[in-house]
Design an enzyme around this catalytic site. Structure first.
Site, PDB file in Angstrom:
ATOM      1  N   GLY A  93      -5.584   0.152 -10.536  1.00  0.00           N
ATOM      2  CA  GLY A  93      -6.335  -1.085 -10.681  1.00  0.00           C
ATOM      3  C   GLY A  93      -6.035  -1.766 -12.005  1.00  0.00           C
ATOM      4  O   GLY A  93      -5.109  -2.553 -12.092  1.00  0.00           O
ATOM      5  N   SER A 192       0.251   3.590  -9.809  1.00  0.00           N
ATOM      6  CA  SER A 192      -0.071   2.259 -10.290  1.00  0.00           C
ATOM      7  C   SER A 192      -0.691   2.322 -11.689  1.00  0.00           C
ATOM      8  O   SER A 192      -0.101   2.897 -12.599  1.00  0.00           O
ATOM      9  CB  SER A 192      -0.975   1.558  -9.276  1.00  0.00           C
ATOM     10  OG  SER A 192      -1.050   0.190  -9.532  1.00  0.00           O
ATOM     11  N   TYR A 193      -1.898   1.760 -11.880  1.00  0.00           N
ATOM     12  CA  TYR A 193      -2.511   1.854 -13.207  1.00  0.00           C
ATOM     13  C   TYR A 193      -2.893   3.288 -13.559  1.00  0.00           C
ATOM     14  O   TYR A 193      -3.188   3.589 -14.723  1.00  0.00           O
ATOM     15  CB  TYR A 193      -3.736   0.938 -13.317  1.00  0.00           C
ATOM     16  CG  TYR A 193      -4.140   0.678 -14.755  1.00  0.00           C
ATOM     17  CD1 TYR A 193      -3.491  -0.286 -15.514  1.00  0.00           C
ATOM     18  CD2 TYR A 193      -5.142   1.428 -15.360  1.00  0.00           C
ATOM     19  CE1 TYR A 193      -3.825  -0.510 -16.836  1.00  0.00           C
ATOM     20  CE2 TYR A 193      -5.496   1.215 -16.684  1.00  0.00           C
ATOM     21  CZ  TYR A 193      -4.828   0.243 -17.420  1.00  0.00           C
ATOM     22  OH  TYR A 193      -5.165   0.039 -18.736  1.00  0.00           O
ATOM     23  N   ASP A 431       9.481  -1.536  -4.572  1.00  0.00           N
ATOM     24  CA  ASP A 431       8.285  -2.085  -5.202  1.00  0.00           C
ATOM     25  C   ASP A 431       8.703  -3.074  -6.281  1.00  0.00           C
ATOM     26  O   ASP A 431       9.477  -2.741  -7.178  1.00  0.00           O
ATOM     27  CB  ASP A 431       7.463  -0.947  -5.825  1.00  0.00           C
ATOM     28  CG  ASP A 431       6.282  -1.456  -6.631  1.00  0.00           C
ATOM     29  OD1 ASP A 431       5.759  -2.536  -6.297  1.00  0.00           O
ATOM     30  OD2 ASP A 431       5.894  -0.762  -7.588  1.00  0.00           O
ATOM     31  N   HIS A 484       5.173   0.140  -3.282  1.00  0.00           N
ATOM     32  CA  HIS A 484       4.354   0.520  -4.426  1.00  0.00           C
ATOM     33  C   HIS A 484       3.550   1.789  -4.170  1.00  0.00           C
ATOM     34  O   HIS A 484       3.382   2.618  -5.057  1.00  0.00           O
ATOM     35  CB  HIS A 484       3.410  -0.645  -4.746  1.00  0.00           C
ATOM     36  CG  HIS A 484       2.651  -0.490  -6.020  1.00  0.00           C
ATOM     37  ND1 HIS A 484       3.260  -0.340  -7.248  1.00  0.00           N
ATOM     38  CD2 HIS A 484       1.314  -0.462  -6.280  1.00  0.00           C
ATOM     39  CE1 HIS A 484       2.347  -0.238  -8.194  1.00  0.00           C
ATOM     40  NE2 HIS A 484       1.153  -0.310  -7.628  1.00  0.00           N
TER      41      HIS A 484
END
Length: 507
Positions: A93, A192-193, A431, A484
């Site tokens: 996020g 991701s984050y 991605d 991703h």
């Protein structure tokens, strides 16, 4: 990276009786000490008979005075839960729920729409669940994300370091609740984050181990998929990626490279800005999370053509798999890597996109997950607070005022790997949100010698990606054709590299 020192468990939590219980359990070989009422005995939407392993879920309070509670869902290994690794999974996020991984990626079920908006989804067993070879803890973190919450709204002003500290507190308390897993190899994984969450939490865990904090976690290493890492490396990754993938012409690439002098993340001239605007215009219609996929996935069924014998030994069968619908916002947005400071929410980016201020977030759907996790029978079955108490589940929340206060992750990776902790850094090679070009570059920048030169890795005698191994237990790998969220796009390949790496074998 400084953080406040933590007291030993007996002082910090006042749980001396639990220490004695833990010792007795580990000494007698007992197999179950889960908290009373934590087991998930029935899963709404699943009518496939007995589950292949036991599930547990509930809350761990990480701050009593604030009522700050983090929600977890444990899926025990289907193979050998007493000895298989335990893996903590974190989505990114910041502000996105780890039920993303549970519902759309490598959880125990495949979810299908119930047929009408808001109806209970239909669940079938996922033949590529990561619980085939490990126990997996899905954690909603920080408080305010997913099913986790705080009674003190001030807690929603947070950042990297506070998130890592809370998650470490969660782990210490969780292992007190489930002491039978203390001897199992433990790993932290995310995407991701979570490229920030994973190294910062790993740092806290290692600091706790070296500081003698109880219980002692049997931490062995970590995994990061398409993870953000460093402003410069990530920020400079997109333009070379777009050029290499044939998305922009050689002329446009040369213009941008010359105007920006290879520095795309921090625009310092109008000429560079104009050149990058041309790049944006050419790639604007693509799904940044997978340039091969349309904005929405179709509802068609992808056929799995051949299952390797090694997978059959794990109980994987040859069957059709639904293509799962996608979500809104999973990582840093296109050409906007976060510098030290506040991280805008995905809703803010979408709002700015509507005004033309930034490139828009692609149209994606989280309908199935939302319908399931906001169903009251589901909330009750998994021991989550009802919607009336903590509000609806959102895939990505805008409740947080989140600050990226940990800086570059390169120093964290260097510190962890130099201490002997294994690291697996992987990238779906299509991605465009966190392109593999940046990840490949920063892993090489650590300066470790190559012990396994760049080469393809295989499933069914087919190239599934490429890998390079470094000293100090660092491995970089790509997954061919994945976006991703690698396990969502390539579930068979994801289970392959996951199970091989956990087993300590080469890709």
């Amino acid at each position: 990276m400084a953080a406040s020192a933590r007291k030993p468990r007996s002082a910090a939590f006042g749980l001396l009786p639990l220490l004695l219980t833990t010792a007795l359990l580990l000494g007698c070989g007992c197999v179950r000490a889960a908290p009373s009422g934590a087991e998930v005995t029935q899963v709404p939407g699943f009518d496939g008979g007995a589950l292949p392993s036991r599930h547990f879920a509930g809350y761990v309070t990480v701050n009593e005075s604030h009522g700050r509670r983090l929600f977890y869902y444990l899926v025990e290994s289907e193979r050998d839960p007493a000895n298989d690794p335990v893996v903590l999974w974190l989505n990114g996020g910041p502000g996105c729920s780890s039920f993303d991984g549970f519902v759309y990626e490598h959880g125990p079920f495949n979810f299908e729409s119930g047929g009408s908006p808001g109806s209970l989804p239909k669940l079938q067993l996922n033949p590529y669940s990561w619980s085939k070879v490990s126990s997996v803890i899905y954690l909603d973190s920080p408080a305010g994300v997913g099913l986790s919450y705080s009674k003190n709204q001030a807690d929603y002003q947070t950042g990297d370091l506070k998130t890592a500290a809370d998650s470490h507190t969660f782990l210490l308390k969780w292992f007190q609740m489930y002491p039978e897993f203390l001897k199992n190899p433990f790993y932290i994984a995310g995407e991701s984050y979570a490229g920030v969450y994973v190294p910062t939490l790993s740092h806290e865990v290692v600091k706790g181990i070296r500081g003698g904090i109880s219980p002692k976690i049997n931490f062995k290493g970590y995994m990061v998929g398409n993870g953000v890492c460093d402003t410069v490396f990530d920020g400079n990754a997109l333009v070379p990626f777009a050029h290499g993938m044939g998305l922009i012409s050689n002329e446009i690439y040369k213009e941008a490279n010359t105007a920006c002098q290879g520095n795309y993340w921090n625009v310092v001239s109008d000429k560079c800005e104009r050149a990058l605007s041309k790049v944006d215009m050419e790639i604007d219609g693509l799904n940044i999370y997978d340039i091969l996929e349309p904005c929405y996935h179709s509802t068609s069924i992808k056929e799995v053509t051949k299952i390797p014998q090694s997978f059959k030994d794990l109980g994987v069968t040859n069957k059709s798999l639904p293509v799962r619908t996608r979500m809104l916002g999973r990582a840093w947005p296109l050409r906007a890597p976060v510098r030290d400071g506040r991280v805008p929410s995905w809703q803010e980016f979408a709002s700015k996109a509507a005004t033309g201020a930034v490139s828009g977030v692609p149209c994606m759907s989280d309908e199935v997950a939302t319908a399931w996790l906001n169903n009251e029978s589901v909330r009750s079955a998994i021991h989550a607070e009802p919607v009336s108490s903590i509000g609806p589940w959102l895939l990505c929340t805008d409740n947080l005022d989140f600050h990226h206060d940990a800086g570059s992750m390169i120093v964290y990776h260097k510190n962890l790997t130099s201490q002997g902790y294994r690291a697996f850094i992987f990238s779906g090679d299509h991605d465009m949100c966190v392109p593999y070009t940046g990840t490949e570059a920063w892993t090489a920048s650590l300066g470790y010698g190559v012990v396994d030169s760049w080469r393809p890795w295989f499933i069914n005698e087919q190239v599934s990606g490429y890998t390079q191994g470094y000293e100090n237990g660092l491995t970089f790998a790509t997954i061919k054709g994945a976006g991703h969220t690698v396990p969502e796009y390539k579930p068979q390949e994801a289970l392959a590299f996951y199970s091989r790496w956990l087993a300590g074998s080469k890709l």
